[in-house]
Scaffold this active site. Structure first.
Site, mmCIF file in Angstrom:
data_model
loop_
_atom_site.group_PDB
_atom_site.id
_atom_site.type_symbol
_atom_site.label_atom_id
_atom_site.label_comp_id
_atom_site.label_asym_id
_atom_site.label_seq_id
_atom_site.Cartn_x
_atom_site.Cartn_y
_atom_site.Cartn_z
ATOM 1 N N GLY A 55 0.848 -1.190 0.000
ATOM 2 C CA GLY A 55 0.000 0.000 0.000
ATOM 3 C C GLY A 55 0.880 1.235 0.000
ATOM 4 O O GLY A 55 2.066 1.144 0.299
ATOM 5 N N CYS A 82 5.369 -5.940 1.640
ATOM 6 C CA CYS A 82 5.682 -4.510 1.593
ATOM 7 C C CYS A 82 4.985 -3.744 2.736
ATOM 8 O O CYS A 82 5.331 -3.951 3.890
ATOM 9 C CB CYS A 82 5.356 -3.955 0.205
ATOM 10 S SG CYS A 82 6.131 -2.359 -0.070
ATOM 11 N N TYR A 83 3.972 -2.917 2.436
ATOM 12 C CA TYR A 83 3.268 -2.223 3.527
ATOM 13 C C TYR A 83 2.741 -3.247 4.537
ATOM 14 O O TYR A 83 2.788 -3.020 5.752
ATOM 15 C CB TYR A 83 2.111 -1.398 2.958
ATOM 16 C CG TYR A 83 1.317 -0.646 4.007
ATOM 17 C CD1 TYR A 83 1.726 0.597 4.442
ATOM 18 C CD2 TYR A 83 0.159 -1.201 4.557
ATOM 19 C CE1 TYR A 83 1.001 1.293 5.420
ATOM 20 C CE2 TYR A 83 -0.567 -0.530 5.530
ATOM 21 C CZ TYR A 83 -0.146 0.722 5.956
ATOM 22 O OH TYR A 83 -0.862 1.392 6.914
ATOM 23 N N HIS A 169 8.179 -7.549 -3.475
ATOM 24 C CA HIS A 169 6.918 -8.005 -4.078
ATOM 25 C C HIS A 169 7.097 -9.354 -4.779
ATOM 26 O O HIS A 169 7.524 -9.381 -5.933
ATOM 27 C CB HIS A 169 6.406 -6.964 -5.078
ATOM 28 C CG HIS A 169 5.907 -5.729 -4.412
ATOM 29 N ND1 HIS A 169 4.614 -5.590 -3.968
ATOM 30 C CD2 HIS A 169 6.545 -4.584 -4.076
ATOM 31 C CE1 HIS A 169 4.464 -4.404 -3.398
ATOM 32 N NE2 HIS A 169 5.624 -3.774 -3.446
ATOM 33 N N GLU A 171 4.845 -11.172 -5.992
ATOM 34 C CA GLU A 171 3.833 -11.362 -7.032
ATOM 35 C C GLU A 171 4.248 -10.807 -8.383
ATOM 36 O O GLU A 171 3.646 -11.115 -9.404
ATOM 37 C CB GLU A 171 2.503 -10.708 -6.583
ATOM 38 C CG GLU A 171 2.470 -9.185 -6.546
ATOM 39 C CD GLU A 171 3.063 -8.567 -5.278
ATOM 40 O OE1 GLU A 171 3.830 -9.267 -4.576
ATOM 41 O OE2 GLU A 171 2.785 -7.388 -4.996
ATOM 42 N N GLY A 225 -15.501 -9.511 -29.159
ATOM 43 C CA GLY A 225 -14.158 -9.719 -28.632
ATOM 44 C C GLY A 225 -14.172 -10.829 -27.590
ATOM 45 O O GLY A 225 -15.237 -11.306 -27.196
ATOM 46 N N ASP A 227 -13.419 -10.868 -24.367
ATOM 47 C CA ASP A 227 -13.971 -10.583 -23.042
ATOM 48 C C ASP A 227 -15.494 -10.599 -23.045
ATOM 49 O O ASP A 227 -16.118 -11.271 -22.226
ATOM 50 C CB ASP A 227 -13.481 -9.216 -22.528
ATOM 51 C CG ASP A 227 -11.964 -9.125 -22.553
ATOM 52 O OD1 ASP A 227 -11.315 -10.180 -22.586
ATOM 53 O OD2 ASP A 227 -11.436 -7.996 -22.546
ATOM 54 N N LYS A 369 -6.281 -11.117 -18.799
ATOM 55 C CA LYS A 369 -6.657 -11.586 -20.139
ATOM 56 C C LYS A 369 -6.426 -13.095 -20.333
ATOM 57 O O LYS A 369 -7.294 -13.800 -20.846
ATOM 58 C CB LYS A 369 -5.834 -10.812 -21.167
ATOM 59 C CG LYS A 369 -6.341 -10.947 -22.561
ATOM 60 C CD LYS A 369 -7.448 -9.956 -22.744
ATOM 61 C CE LYS A 369 -8.049 -9.938 -24.080
ATOM 62 N NZ LYS A 369 -9.042 -8.852 -24.137
#
Ligand code: XMP
Length: 513
Positions: A55, A82-83, A169, A171, A225, A227, A369
């Site tokens: 954050g 992190c935060y 991080h 991730e 499309g 999505d 995606k």
């Protein structure tokens, strides 16, 4: 059926959904909830583990997000990132200060290999750091398990209390062993078994849509499309004939695209959908006339879309819900999270404030995606549709730099069709994430035959990407570029120059506006 869940508590960081996605990649179900979730609700959620996200705040500021210390008494493993790491240290009477040197970017850390978190990871590894504060003293009972040159506590843990914290991080892909660290937390610390699959996700969404919509009527904004097609098929599985799919042809589509979409989803297509095609070209052209500002164009197209839907909804009568295929990168890039506005994606930030539906449903809002594509395959949507290139909602409106006119639309459609054809012919189609022609607003001098020309430059874009948040430009072989360039200049009136965009994202974006 979900057995194992990871709770991700959101402290306002930009990578929160990315954490959720990494957990899903490890076949473990996860949900992101605000940090204000009550302890009772956390207990009810029954997580196998909890992750505190990063954050933008400093833990020692009065207004900063915080959480009850009682969470550390629940006996549930917690990973602070992190935060989240700093908050854990701060609440447990460690010390957090402004770092002498802020670290940003790839950083080497040294780890303590006896930590479960760093199991099977080299003692020296590269991680992604992004912090100005740091933990300067670990709480009592904690051991420091990693450090970097400028960060003495890059990771710490209290194994007995199952509390783990990393300043970096895991991730983010730049953290070389990030996935292993997350895997270690899930499997060696939380003792997950990996009982979550895309199939479960698909069934869960369908079930929750059924419950939410009941007997209500639903409109789906179908663009053809990936999505919106996945969203439409999900909805049709959930509520069948209560769903009407509306395809708005705004006249900003690729060459022949309107007819192709109708062929796939219309009454002669593969799906049992109520399908309505609205030819609204003139309406859009009129609104866009004289507009050159990219954000204005996006907002106009977005608003006009909604107006068209509202009109159709009124004609159908008593439509409660509007479904959109918004995916996660659309949400953050439109600035609906805390990050800066980059572009107003027409299906999110471009929405006018007054929307005459009970609610907008966005079933893909937390997905990236490639996850949407996996879900599409799971739903039985054919490969060629699932792997179709993305096409932005505002269409050619944002691929024509400056004012949009019908003659410019024709130029960019024709150039793009040639580009698509040649790329497919060269067998590069599946190797490139997204490619298209755009029309620059630049006219320049050329010579054709013995005549001077003063005409537009077409720019070709081709990128490789895994999540469309970052992208690299694709190296199309020169001889292929040569064929494309010659054909465009020879076959498309109004063009005398072809340029190739060799910029990655960042610093550029994939689309031009
Ligand atoms: P940018 O240009 O932001 O594009 O790097 C990232 C991806 O998003 C697509 N894109 C959009 N998709 N509505 C959409 O549905 C939009 O307004 C929009 N703008 C960009 C773009 O084609 C690329 O795949």
């Amino acid at each position: 059926m979900i057995n194992e869940r990871i709770l991700i508590l959101d402290f306002g960081g930009q990578y929160n959904q990315l954490i959720a996605r990494r957990v899903r990649e490890c076949n473990v179900y996860s949900e992101v909830h605000p940090y204000t979730m009550s302890l009772d609700d956390i207990k009810k959620f029954n997580p196998k583990g909890i992750i505190f996200t990063g954050g933008p705040n400093s833990v020692y500021d009065h207004e900063s997000p915080t959480i009850s210390k009682d969470i550390f008494e629940l006996g549930i493993p917690i990973l602070g990132i992190c935060y989240g790491a700093q908050l854990m240290a701060y609440l447990l009477d460690g010390k957090v200060e402004k770092a002498k040197v802020s670290e940003y970017g790839k950083t080497k850390i040294e780890t303590n290999s006896s930590s479960f978190l760093f199991d099977q990871i080299d003692s020296s590894t590269i991680v992604w750091m992004s912090h100005t504060d740091c933990i300067s003293k670990a709480p009592n009972g904690f051991t420091v398990t990693a450090y970097s040159k400028d960060c003495p506590i890059a990771a710490m843990e209290n194994h007995r209390l199952k509390l783990f914290a990393v300043q970096f991080h895991p991730e983010v892909l730049h953290t070389e062993d990030g996935m292993k660290i997350i895997y270690n937390f899930l499997y060696h610390i939380c003792h997950c078994h990996g009982d979550w699959k895309m199939k479960d996700f698909s069934n869960e969404i369908i079930e929750s849509l059924k419950k939410k919509i009941g007997n209500g009527k639903v409109l789906c904004a179908l663009s053809g499309g990936v999505d919106s097609s996945v969203a439409a098929v999900l909805l049709s599985k959930a509520v069948g004939k209560q769903l009407t799919c509306v395809f708005v042809d705004h006249g900003l589509l690729r060459k022949n695209e309107g007819d192709e979409v109708e062929k796939i989803f219309g009454s002669h297509g593969n799906y049992a959908l109520n399908f309505i095609r609205i030819n609204a070209q003139e309406r859009f052209y009129k609104k866009l006339s004289g507009i050159i500002d990219p954000e204005k164009k996006r907002k106009i197209i977005g608003e006009e879309f909604i107006r068209v839907f509202e009109e159709i909804a009124n004609e159908i009568g008593e439509v409660d819900y509007l479904v959109q295929g918004t995916i996660y990168p659309d949400v953050i890039e439109s600035g609906l999270g805390k990050s800066a506005v980059i572009k107003s994606h027409h299906n999110v930030g471009g929405l006018p404030l007054v929307v005459h539906f009970k609610e907008i449903i966005e079933p893909l809002r937390s997905l990236f995606k490639d996850e949407v594509r996996k879900l599409g395959l799971e739903l039985g949507i054919p490969n060629h549709l699932v792997y179709r290139q993305p096409f932005p909602g505002p269409g050619l409106g944002i691929r024509i730099i400056g004012e949009v006119t019908e003659s410019k639309i024709k130029i960019v459609q024709d150039a793009d069709a040639i580009y698509q054809e040649e790329i497919k012919k060269a067998g590069l189609d599946q190797k490139i994430g997204q490619y298209f022609a755009a029309l620059t607003n630049m006219q320049s001098v050329g010579v054709m035959g013995d005549e001077r020309t003063y005409a537009y430059a077409i720019v070709l874009r081709a990128v490789t990407t895994s999540d469309f948040m970052t992208a690299d430009w694709f190296r199309i072989p020169y001889d292929i570029l040569d064929i494309i360039s010659r054909r465009i200049v020879n076959e498309v009136p109004g063009v005398n120059r072809v340029l190739y965009d060799c910029t990655s994202k960042p610093p550029a974006t994939i689309e031009f506006e």
